[in-house]
Design a protein around this motif. Sequence first.
Motif, mmCIF file in Angstrom:
data_model
loop_
_atom_site.group_PDB
_atom_site.id
_atom_site.type_symbol
_atom_site.label_atom_id
_atom_site.label_comp_id
_atom_site.label_asym_id
_atom_site.label_seq_id
_atom_site.Cartn_x
_atom_site.Cartn_y
_atom_site.Cartn_z
ATOM 1 N N PRO A 112 50.912 -49.032 34.712
ATOM 2 C CA PRO A 112 50.498 -48.887 36.114
ATOM 3 C C PRO A 112 49.524 -50.009 36.473
ATOM 4 C CG PRO A 112 49.320 -47.311 34.740
ATOM 5 C CD PRO A 112 50.278 -48.049 33.840
ATOM 6 N N LEU A 113 49.694 -50.577 37.663
ATOM 7 C CA LEU A 113 48.821 -51.633 38.169
ATOM 8 C C LEU A 113 48.302 -51.203 39.535
ATOM 9 C CD1 LEU A 113 51.267 -54.596 37.528
ATOM 10 C CD2 LEU A 113 49.274 -54.024 36.132
ATOM 11 N N THR A 114 47.027 -51.402 39.782
ATOM 12 C CA THR A 114 46.476 -51.128 41.103
ATOM 13 C C THR A 114 46.342 -52.464 41.827
ATOM 14 O OG1 THR A 114 45.276 -49.209 40.279
ATOM 15 C CG2 THR A 114 44.568 -50.119 42.398
ATOM 16 N N ILE A 115 47.089 -52.591 42.923
ATOM 17 C CA ILE A 115 47.088 -53.811 43.720
ATOM 18 C C ILE A 115 46.736 -53.439 45.150
ATOM 19 C CG2 ILE A 115 48.487 -55.731 44.577
ATOM 20 C CD1 ILE A 115 50.162 -55.495 42.015
ATOM 21 N N ASP A 116 45.623 -53.956 45.620
ATOM 22 C CA ASP A 116 45.150 -53.661 46.976
ATOM 23 C C ASP A 116 45.115 -52.163 47.242
ATOM 24 O OD1 ASP A 116 44.815 -56.380 47.461
ATOM 25 O OD2 ASP A 116 46.746 -56.603 48.458
ATOM 26 N N HIS B 287 41.944 -66.129 45.702
ATOM 27 C CA HIS B 287 41.549 -66.454 47.077
ATOM 28 C C HIS B 287 42.051 -65.318 47.969
ATOM 29 C CE1 HIS B 287 41.597 -68.488 50.988
ATOM 30 N NE2 HIS B 287 40.715 -69.335 50.465
ATOM 31 N N PRO B 288 41.287 -64.917 48.978
ATOM 32 C CA PRO B 288 41.712 -63.779 49.810
ATOM 33 C C PRO B 288 43.048 -63.977 50.525
ATOM 34 C CG PRO B 288 39.694 -64.790 50.679
ATOM 35 C CD PRO B 288 39.989 -65.445 49.375
ATOM 36 N N ASP B 289 43.477 -65.225 50.728
ATOM 37 C CA ASP B 289 44.760 -65.473 51.388
ATOM 38 C C ASP B 289 45.948 -65.465 50.425
ATOM 39 O OD1 ASP B 289 43.428 -65.746 53.796
ATOM 40 O OD2 ASP B 289 43.377 -67.947 53.704
ATOM 41 N N ASP B 290 45.694 -65.414 49.115
ATOM 42 C CA ASP B 290 46.775 -65.477 48.129
ATOM 43 C C ASP B 290 47.715 -64.277 48.236
ATOM 44 O OD1 ASP B 290 45.573 -67.771 47.204
ATOM 45 O OD2 ASP B 290 44.958 -66.919 45.274
ATOM 46 N N ASN B 291 49.004 -64.532 47.996
ATOM 47 C CA ASN B 291 49.975 -63.436 47.930
ATOM 48 C C ASN B 291 50.452 -63.213 46.497
ATOM 49 O OD1 ASN B 291 51.693 -65.657 47.722
ATOM 50 N ND2 ASN B 291 52.709 -65.300 49.679
ATOM 51 N N VAL B 292 49.771 -63.855 45.537
ATOM 52 C CA VAL B 292 50.003 -63.600 44.119
ATOM 53 C C VAL B 292 48.665 -63.350 43.440
ATOM 54 C CG1 VAL B 292 52.160 -64.905 43.915
ATOM 55 C CG2 VAL B 292 49.976 -66.074 43.540
ATOM 56 N N PRO C 108 63.832 -62.455 45.977
ATOM 57 C CA PRO C 108 62.768 -61.539 46.381
ATOM 58 C C PRO C 108 61.995 -60.994 45.179
ATOM 59 C CG PRO C 108 64.904 -60.477 46.569
ATOM 60 C CD PRO C 108 65.163 -61.895 46.187
ATOM 61 N N ALA C 109 60.762 -60.559 45.426
ATOM 62 C CA ALA C 109 59.931 -59.920 44.407
ATOM 63 C C ALA C 109 59.170 -58.779 45.061
ATOM 64 C CB ALA C 109 58.960 -60.918 43.796
ATOM 65 N N ALA C 110 59.167 -57.638 44.408
ATOM 66 C CA ALA C 110 58.411 -56.477 44.883
ATOM 67 C C ALA C 110 56.952 -56.637 44.463
ATOM 68 C CB ALA C 110 58.993 -55.202 44.286
ATOM 69 N N ALA C 111 56.071 -55.866 45.071
ATOM 70 C CA ALA C 111 54.664 -55.864 44.675
ATOM 71 C C ALA C 111 54.562 -55.574 43.185
ATOM 72 C CB ALA C 111 53.895 -54.819 45.473
ATOM 73 N N GLY C 112 53.780 -56.392 42.468
ATOM 74 C CA GLY C 112 53.593 -56.210 41.043
ATOM 75 C C GLY C 112 54.621 -56.902 40.171
ATOM 76 N N GLU C 113 55.628 -57.504 40.785
ATOM 77 C CA GLU C 113 56.683 -58.167 40.020
ATOM 78 C C GLU C 113 56.259 -59.581 39.619
ATOM 79 O OE1 GLU C 113 61.356 -59.068 40.837
ATOM 80 O OE2 GLU C 113 60.528 -57.200 41.624
ATOM 81 N N HIS C 114 56.748 -60.013 38.466
ATOM 82 C CA HIS C 114 56.468 -61.351 37.936
ATOM 83 C C HIS C 114 56.979 -62.416 38.907
ATOM 84 C CE1 HIS C 114 57.109 -64.242 34.271
ATOM 85 N NE2 HIS C 114 55.969 -64.489 34.875
ATOM 86 N N VAL C 115 56.155 -63.399 39.213
ATOM 87 C CA VAL C 115 56.537 -64.530 40.062
ATOM 88 C C VAL C 115 56.464 -65.768 39.182
ATOM 89 C CG1 VAL C 115 55.935 -65.910 42.091
ATOM 90 C CG2 VAL C 115 55.702 -63.422 42.170
#
Length: 98
Positions: A24-28, A7-12, A68-75
């Motif tokens: 390497p992961l491409t995120i946004d 969903h466009p509002d998701d932060n995961v 906390p979690a950085a971009a690309g980190e496992h949640v």
Amino acid sequence: MSQILLHPDDNVLVLSAPVRAGDPLTIDGQVVIASADVTVGHKLARHALAVGDKVLKYGAPIGSMIAPAAAGEHVHLHNMKSDYIASHTRQATGAEGH
């Protein structure tokens, strides 16, 4: 692409393929390096998440960050808690793995 934005509002993001530490992961549009091995179906932070942030999946809150979690980190259970079922009761209710 190994991650899906539900969903466009998701932060995961949800993994559609396993990720290995160092991949390497491409995120946004930004490239980040995976910090750990993560299996299919698990969540990655879309951007940095702070303690207390709501975790949004399917456009709805599913939990809150406890670390906390950085971009690309496992949640997952090590850094978030469910807003619906206490994490310590998941095994007792048979909800683990669902």
